[in-house]
Write an enzyme that holds these catalytic residues in place. Sequence first.
Site, PDB file in Angstrom:
ATOM      1  N   CYS A 126      -8.308  -0.793 -10.611  1.00  0.00           N
ATOM      2  CA  CYS A 126      -7.580   0.389 -10.924  1.00  0.00           C
ATOM      3  C   CYS A 126      -6.115   0.201 -10.257  1.00  0.00           C
ATOM      4  O   CYS A 126      -5.679  -0.906  -9.889  1.00  0.00           O
ATOM      5  CB  CYS A 126      -8.069   1.614 -10.361  1.00  0.00           C
ATOM      6  SG  CYS A 126      -8.294   1.672  -8.574  1.00  0.00           S
ATOM      7  N   GLN A 127      -5.470   1.388 -10.161  1.00  0.00           N
ATOM      8  CA  GLN A 127      -3.964   0.901  -9.668  1.00  0.00           C
ATOM      9  C   GLN A 127      -4.030   0.791  -7.939  1.00  0.00           C
ATOM     10  O   GLN A 127      -3.440  -0.100  -7.726  1.00  0.00           O
ATOM     11  CB  GLN A 127      -3.268   2.362  -9.845  1.00  0.00           C
ATOM     12  CG  GLN A 127      -1.821   2.523  -9.299  1.00  0.00           C
ATOM     13  CD  GLN A 127      -1.031   1.433 -10.275  1.00  0.00           C
ATOM     14  OE1 GLN A 127      -1.366   1.512 -11.625  1.00  0.00           O
ATOM     15  NE2 GLN A 127      -0.185   0.695  -9.801  1.00  0.00           N
TER      16      GLN A 127
END
Length: 174
Positions: A65-66
């Site tokens: 994810c980020q």
Amino acid sequence: MTIQTISPAEAKVLVAKGAALIDIRERDEYARENIAEAHLLSLSAIENGDRLGPFDPFDTVIFYCQSGMRTAQNAQKLADAVAPAKVLLIEGGLTAWKKDGQEILADKSQPLPLMRQVQIAAGTLILAGVILGFAIHPGFFLLSGFVGAGLLFAGISGFCGMARLLAIMPWNKR
């Protein structure tokens, strides 16, 4: 079941050997920047029952994810989505991937992710309310209170009116 985290460099090696790389961020985040070899399967899609595969027990699937927070918090859900494959998480997510000097695909013509737009708009309105409250009239403090109440409501209910409003703005039309 403990799910391992790996460094971006280790992930790059495994992807080159055939491991599947899956981005669990939302479509707007993915459109702005992603890892070239990654497939998009957002966390919201997984929660709605979407799956990739089929996978075998000897397959390796790497999620990111980020920042690594969403993958860590939803590790079991991710593992269930690709079972019986071996699951790994990139420690630090896309941020660590970039910091490690790994290549990404970036399209800066895409709008900022919607949640970042909400943060910018809410922060601007709160700051404006405080500045105007001190400089012009104390009634402007209500603007900051209203935005704060909206954020509280969004956190509790899962409905964010500001996000809905920003989503229909012209710059967010695809």
